[in-house]
Design a protein around this motif. Structure first.
Motif, PDB file in Angstrom:
ATOM      1  N   GLU A 100      -0.331  -2.700   2.614  1.00 33.25           N
ATOM      2  CA  GLU A 100       0.873  -2.483   3.112  1.00 33.25           C
ATOM      3  C   GLU A 100       1.694  -3.283   2.323  1.00 33.25           C
ATOM      4  O   GLU A 100       2.911  -3.006   1.909  1.00 33.25           O
ATOM      5  CB  GLU A 100       1.056  -2.679   4.579  1.00 33.25           C
ATOM      6  N   GLU A 101       1.448  -4.737   2.097  1.00 37.44           N
ATOM      7  CA  GLU A 101       2.194  -5.706   1.451  1.00 37.44           C
ATOM      8  C   GLU A 101       2.332  -5.326  -0.061  1.00 37.44           C
ATOM      9  O   GLU A 101       3.450  -5.796  -0.681  1.00 37.44           O
ATOM     10  CB  GLU A 101       1.591  -7.166   1.626  1.00 37.44           C
ATOM     11  N   GLY A 102       1.206  -4.845  -0.614  1.00 41.76           N
ATOM     12  CA  GLY A 102       1.492  -4.315  -2.025  1.00 41.76           C
ATOM     13  C   GLY A 102       1.512  -5.428  -3.029  1.00 41.76           C
ATOM     14  O   GLY A 102       2.084  -5.287  -4.098  1.00 41.76           O
ATOM     15  N   ILE A 103       0.885  -6.373  -2.681  1.00 44.11           N
ATOM     16  CA  ILE A 103       1.177  -8.098  -3.506  1.00 44.11           C
ATOM     17  C   ILE A 103       0.046  -8.281  -4.660  1.00 44.11           C
ATOM     18  O   ILE A 103       0.323  -8.374  -5.940  1.00 44.11           O
ATOM     19  CB  ILE A 103       1.409  -9.197  -2.803  1.00 44.11           C
ATOM     20  N   THR A 104      -1.087  -7.712  -4.340  1.00 41.69           N
ATOM     21  CA  THR A 104      -2.456  -8.227  -4.933  1.00 41.69           C
ATOM     22  C   THR A 104      -2.534  -7.142  -6.029  1.00 41.69           C
ATOM     23  O   THR A 104      -1.981  -6.038  -5.949  1.00 41.69           O
ATOM     24  CB  THR A 104      -3.628  -8.275  -4.214  1.00 41.69           C
ATOM     25  N   ASP A 105      -3.472  -7.396  -7.165  1.00 40.80           N
ATOM     26  CA  ASP A 105      -3.706  -6.387  -8.119  1.00 40.80           C
ATOM     27  C   ASP A 105      -4.317  -5.061  -7.489  1.00 40.80           C
ATOM     28  O   ASP A 105      -3.969  -4.088  -7.812  1.00 40.80           O
ATOM     29  CB  ASP A 105      -4.389  -7.077  -9.169  1.00 40.80           C
ATOM     30  N   GLU A 106      -5.077  -5.455  -6.681  1.00 36.71           N
ATOM     31  CA  GLU A 106      -5.898  -4.217  -5.889  1.00 36.71           C
ATOM     32  C   GLU A 106      -4.832  -3.425  -5.011  1.00 36.71           C
ATOM     33  O   GLU A 106      -4.873  -2.094  -5.283  1.00 36.71           O
ATOM     34  CB  GLU A 106      -7.001  -4.637  -5.200  1.00 36.71           C
ATOM     35  N   ALA A 107      -3.799  -3.977  -4.367  1.00 32.64           N
ATOM     36  CA  ALA A 107      -2.954  -3.314  -3.525  1.00 32.64           C
ATOM     37  C   ALA A 107      -2.038  -2.348  -4.411  1.00 32.64           C
ATOM     38  O   ALA A 107      -1.528  -1.506  -4.217  1.00 32.64           O
ATOM     39  CB  ALA A 107      -2.304  -4.188  -2.668  1.00 32.64           C
ATOM     40  N   LYS A 108      -1.616  -3.163  -5.521  1.00 26.13           N
ATOM     41  CA  LYS A 108      -0.746  -2.484  -6.434  1.00 26.13           C
ATOM     42  C   LYS A 108      -1.324  -1.020  -6.926  1.00 26.13           C
ATOM     43  O   LYS A 108      -0.674  -0.162  -7.223  1.00 26.13           O
ATOM     44  CB  LYS A 108      -0.408  -3.249  -7.548  1.00 26.13           C
ATOM     45  N   PHE A 109      -2.588  -1.089  -7.354  1.00 24.78           N
ATOM     46  CA  PHE A 109      -3.168  -0.194  -7.761  1.00 24.78           C
ATOM     47  C   PHE A 109      -3.448   0.930  -6.914  1.00 24.78           C
ATOM     48  O   PHE A 109      -3.405   2.165  -7.052  1.00 24.78           O
ATOM     49  CB  PHE A 109      -4.762  -0.470  -8.817  1.00 24.78           C
ATOM     50  N   ALA A 110      -4.036   0.433  -5.687  1.00 24.06           N
ATOM     51  CA  ALA A 110      -4.084   1.470  -4.563  1.00 24.06           C
ATOM     52  C   ALA A 110      -2.769   2.063  -4.267  1.00 24.06           C
ATOM     53  O   ALA A 110      -2.875   3.243  -4.192  1.00 24.06           O
ATOM     54  CB  ALA A 110      -4.525   0.646  -3.283  1.00 24.06           C
ATOM     55  N   ARG A 111      -1.764   1.383  -4.289  1.00 25.13           N
ATOM     56  CA  ARG A 111      -0.557   2.111  -4.031  1.00 25.13           C
ATOM     57  C   ARG A 111       0.180   3.088  -5.188  1.00 25.13           C
ATOM     58  O   ARG A 111       0.463   4.125  -4.774  1.00 25.13           O
ATOM     59  CB  ARG A 111       0.576   1.063  -3.865  1.00 25.13           C
ATOM     60  N   SER A 112      -0.445   2.967  -6.135  1.00 23.88           N
ATOM     61  CA  SER A 112      -0.216   3.504  -7.560  1.00 23.88           C
ATOM     62  C   SER A 112      -0.921   4.923  -7.238  1.00 23.88           C
ATOM     63  O   SER A 112      -0.546   6.037  -7.490  1.00 23.88           O
ATOM     64  CB  SER A 112      -0.706   3.200  -8.996  1.00 23.88           C
ATOM     65  N   MET A 113      -2.124   5.010  -6.818  1.00 28.79           N
ATOM     66  CA  MET A 113      -3.039   6.140  -6.513  1.00 28.79           C
ATOM     67  C   MET A 113      -2.313   6.989  -5.263  1.00 28.79           C
ATOM     68  O   MET A 113      -2.118   8.114  -5.437  1.00 28.79           O
ATOM     69  CB  MET A 113      -4.378   5.910  -6.115  1.00 28.79           C
ATOM     70  N   ASP A 114      -1.605   6.192  -4.469  1.00 28.68           N
ATOM     71  CA  ASP A 114      -1.002   6.925  -3.348  1.00 28.68           C
ATOM     72  C   ASP A 114       0.082   7.516  -3.604  1.00 28.68           C
ATOM     73  O   ASP A 114       0.629   8.573  -3.285  1.00 28.68           O
ATOM     74  CB  ASP A 114      -0.725   5.952  -2.367  1.00 28.68           C
ATOM     75  N   ARG A 115       0.924   6.927  -4.572  1.00 25.26           N
ATOM     76  CA  ARG A 115       2.148   7.631  -5.170  1.00 25.26           C
ATOM     77  C   ARG A 115       1.980   8.831  -6.258  1.00 25.26           C
ATOM     78  O   ARG A 115       2.583   9.650  -6.307  1.00 25.26           O
ATOM     79  CB  ARG A 115       3.018   6.694  -5.715  1.00 25.26           C
TER      80      ARG A 115
END
Length: 196
Positions: A123-138
């Motif tokens: 949800e915070e989208g700060i870490t490299d893993e979160a950024k990539f996960a959110r890329s997949m989600d979009r």
């Protein structure tokens, strides 16, 4: 203790079956059938495995897989908020945090804490893993909409700039995927399936 943990884990597994009933606005590729949250999460997991090499930064793929598989579980309680909804904010994290605490709280304490931490990190989208996960989600719904002659963009009259603004989060995790996505968005305008 092991039996107690197993009972809690099985109870959680039964509870998350409800994710299969949460309908999303986007439709399956080249289809009129709406995708459900479980299908969405599975697809993001597969995309993560297949596309991980395009991450801008080295990532822990297993952690990203956990993120994409659990990020929408909260929608069992909170419901799915359409990303282009004009009445309700897509960042309804307070409502979703309550759902996370209830649903992940069915697990043994250590697992519950891990899942809430991973969900919060996504949800915070700060870490490299979160950024990539959110890329997949979009990225996934973009691919769906382009396969369906505009899909939800056409159905809900979503303009180019709104699509562009929401989808540019892809570049936070992958410049390569963003370049591809940006081209798809522009091609969609050229094809007349996205209004500029």
């Amino acid at each position: 203790m092991q039996t107690e943990n197993l009972l809690k884990q099985v109870n959680f597994i039964k509870e998350i079956d409800k994710l299969k009933y949460i309908q999303r606005k986007t439709k399956l590729f080249n289809s009129n059938r709406n995708e459900n949250d479980a299908e969405h999460s599975w697809h993001l997991a597969m995309m993560t495995i297949v596309l991980a090499e395009h991450s801008d930064k080295p990532i822990d793929v297993l952690k990203v897989l956990k993120m994409v598989l659990i990020h929408d579980i909260v929608e069992i309680d909170a419901g799915d908020t359409f990303i282009y909804d004009t009445a309700k904010s897509h960042t309804n994290t307070e409502e979703e945090l309550m759902a996370a605490k209830r649903i992940f709280g069915l697990l043994p304490a250590e697992q519950a804490e891990e899942f809430i931490t991973i969900w919060t990190e996504f949800e915070e989208g700060i870490t490299d893993e979160a950024k990539f996960a959110r890329s997949m989600d979009r990225f996934e719904p973009l691919l769906q909409n382009t396969s369906n002659n505009g899909g939800t963009w056409a159905e809900f009259d979503v303009p180019y700039q709104k699509v562009y603004d929401k989808k540019k989060a892809i570049k936070n995790g992958s410049a390569t995927l963003w370049n591809y996505a940006e081209n798809l968005i522009n091609e969609s305008v050229d094809k007349g399936i996205l209004k500029k």
